[in-house]
Design an enzyme around this catalytic site. Structure first.
Site, PDB file in Angstrom:
ATOM      1  N   ARG A 104       0.854  -1.176   0.000  1.00  0.00           N
ATOM      2  CA  ARG A 104       0.000   0.000   0.000  1.00  0.00           C
ATOM      3  C   ARG A 104       0.891   1.227   0.000  1.00  0.00           C
ATOM      4  NH1 ARG A 104      -4.265   1.245   4.763  1.00  0.00           N
ATOM      5  NH2 ARG A 104      -2.340   1.720   5.848  1.00  0.00           N
ATOM      6  N   THR A 108      -0.668   7.632  -0.959  1.00  0.00           N
ATOM      7  CA  THR A 108      -1.988   7.589  -1.612  1.00  0.00           C
ATOM      8  C   THR A 108      -2.899   6.532  -0.986  1.00  0.00           C
ATOM      9  OG1 THR A 108      -1.283   5.909  -3.177  1.00  0.00           O
ATOM     10  CG2 THR A 108      -0.913   8.206  -3.816  1.00  0.00           C
ATOM     11  N   ASP A 200       1.211  -2.410  12.241  1.00  0.00           N
ATOM     12  CA  ASP A 200       1.574  -2.884  10.896  1.00  0.00           C
ATOM     13  C   ASP A 200       1.852  -4.386  10.950  1.00  0.00           C
ATOM     14  OD1 ASP A 200       3.250  -3.638   8.596  1.00  0.00           O
ATOM     15  OD2 ASP A 200       3.148  -1.509   8.117  1.00  0.00           O
ATOM     16  N   ASP A 203       5.291  -5.685   9.453  1.00  0.00           N
ATOM     17  CA  ASP A 203       6.446  -5.330  10.284  1.00  0.00           C
ATOM     18  C   ASP A 203       6.485  -6.163  11.564  1.00  0.00           C
ATOM     19  OD1 ASP A 203       7.509  -3.492   8.562  1.00  0.00           O
ATOM     20  OD2 ASP A 203       6.469  -1.773   9.454  1.00  0.00           O
TER      21      ASP A 203
HETATM   22  C1  PRP Z   1      -0.925  -4.307   4.755  1.00  0.00           C
HETATM   23  C2  PRP Z   1      -1.826  -5.508   4.952  1.00  0.00           C
HETATM   24  C3  PRP Z   1      -2.720  -5.446   3.746  1.00  0.00           C
HETATM   25  C4  PRP Z   1      -2.885  -3.961   3.525  1.00  0.00           C
HETATM   26  C5  PRP Z   1      -4.224  -3.546   4.059  1.00  0.00           C
HETATM   27  O1  PRP Z   1       0.072  -4.582   3.857  1.00  0.00           O
HETATM   28  O2  PRP Z   1      -1.113  -6.713   5.074  1.00  0.00           O
HETATM   29  O3  PRP Z   1      -2.173  -6.066   2.593  1.00  0.00           O
HETATM   30  O4  PRP Z   1      -1.851  -3.314   4.276  1.00  0.00           O
HETATM   31  O5  PRP Z   1      -4.468  -2.230   3.770  1.00  0.00           O
HETATM   32  P1  PRP Z   1      -5.645  -1.763   2.789  1.00  0.00           P
HETATM   33  O6  PRP Z   1      -6.851  -2.567   3.138  1.00  0.00           O
HETATM   34  O7  PRP Z   1      -5.807  -0.309   3.128  1.00  0.00           O
HETATM   35  O8  PRP Z   1      -5.177  -1.976   1.377  1.00  0.00           O
HETATM   36  P2  PRP Z   1       1.181  -3.495   3.478  1.00  0.00           P
HETATM   37  O9  PRP Z   1       0.723  -2.639   2.352  1.00  0.00           O
HETATM   38  O10 PRP Z   1       1.609  -2.775   4.726  1.00  0.00           O
HETATM   39  O11 PRP Z   1       2.348  -4.371   2.885  1.00  0.00           O
HETATM   40  P3  PRP Z   1       3.302  -5.436   3.619  1.00  0.00           P
HETATM   41  O12 PRP Z   1       2.452  -6.664   3.934  1.00  0.00           O
HETATM   42  O13 PRP Z   1       4.322  -5.700   2.580  1.00  0.00           O
HETATM   43  O14 PRP Z   1       3.854  -4.818   4.864  1.00  0.00           O
HETATM   44  N1  URA Z   2      -2.015  -2.489   7.231  1.00  0.00           N
HETATM   45  C1  URA Z   2      -1.608  -2.942   8.432  1.00  0.00           C
HETATM   46  O1  URA Z   2      -0.664  -3.751   8.513  1.00  0.00           O
HETATM   47  N2  URA Z   2      -2.246  -2.520   9.523  1.00  0.00           N
HETATM   48  C2  URA Z   2      -3.274  -1.640   9.475  1.00  0.00           C
HETATM   49  O2  URA Z   2      -3.825  -1.280  10.529  1.00  0.00           O
HETATM   50  C3  URA Z   2      -3.687  -1.167   8.210  1.00  0.00           C
HETATM   51  C4  URA Z   2      -3.037  -1.616   7.100  1.00  0.00           C
END
Ligand code: PRP
Ligand code: URA
Length: 209
Positions: A104, A108, A200, A203
């Site tokens: 994400r 944006t 997160d 993370d």
């Molecule tokens: C997180 C999570 C989802 C997304 C949710 O991933 O694991 O994929 O955010 O957010 P949304 O519903 O607003 O799209 P992230 O983009 O942080 O990527 P990562 O798993 O690589 O840390």
């Molecule tokens: N992605 C995450 O990992 N946590 C949140 O709360 C939202 C998006």
């Protein structure tokens, strides 16, 4: 309109609370996500079709039920969805695994695709799309879009924690996709994080912050 199934078994609620605690480190976080995913898989697979077979027990012949060979695929949204694969596979070891890479954009909040590899026969399988967090719903909606472009029609979305905004987005974009969650949270904050959520997920799972 798709259904939202909240899997609020006491064991699931207890383990989600442990995951939310900011003192919970990556090792325990991973183990809890693994355990909860297995418990959720039990409910998510509740409607798998059965067929009758005849077997011989040590006592007599008997007609009994087995799963009717429905083919499943588990598709994690990278990265955090990876933490849900093994728990589900422990209940359905014959499932195949595809991967969709999305992150994400922090400014944006729009999903950016970087990887997509699905089983060759993905369109013949029931797909369990897994990701711990359903926040704005942008990532899940885009991932479902990729799956549909590949011909997949039978898709379930499995999340640990969802915000109402994410559920509404997926229901609007994909009214045919049922959503399974362990917890429905209150709302999103200004940065698109779920409140109270767990921070997160990627993370915390991989210890990258
Ligand atoms: C997180 C999570 C989802 C997304 C949710 O991933 O694991 O994929 O955010 O957010 P949304 O519903 O607003 O799209 P992230 O983009 O942080 O990527 P990562 O798993 O690589 O840390
Ligand atoms: N992605 C995450 O990992 N946590 C949140 O709360 C939202 C998006």
């Amino acid at each position: 309109m798709s259904k939202v199934h909240v899997i609020d078994h006491p064991l699931v609620q207890h383990k989600v609370s442990l995951m939310r605690d900011k003192e919970t480190g990556p090792k325990e976080f991973r183990e809890l996500l693994d355990e909860i995913s297995m418990l959720m898989a039990y409910e998510v697979t509740r409607d798998l079709p059965l067929k009758t077979v005849e077997i011989e027990t040590p006592i007599c012949r008997a007609q009994t039920k087995v799963i009717a060979g429905k083919k499943l695929a588990i598709v994690p949204i990278l990265r955090a969805g990876l933490g849900m694969v093994d728990g589900i596979m422990s209940l359905v070891p014959a499932a195949k695994v595809g991967h969709i890479g999305l992150y994400r954009d922090p400014n944006t909040l729009e999903p950016v695709e970087y990887y997509c590899k699905l089983p060759a026969d993905a369109e013949e399988r029931e797909i369990l799309l897994v990701d711990p967090m359903l926040a704005t719903g942008g990532s899940a909606s885009a991932a479902i879009g990729f799956l549909k472009k590949r011909g997949c029609r039978n898709i379930k979305l499995v999340n640990l924690i969802a915000a109402p905004e994410g559920v509404a987005r997926v229901q609007e974009d994909h009214p045919d996709v049922d959503i399974y969650v362990a917890a429905m949270d209150e709302k999103l904050n200004d940065h698109g994080y779920i409140i109270p959520g767990l921070g997160d997920a990627g993370d915390r799972l991989f210890g990258t912050k």
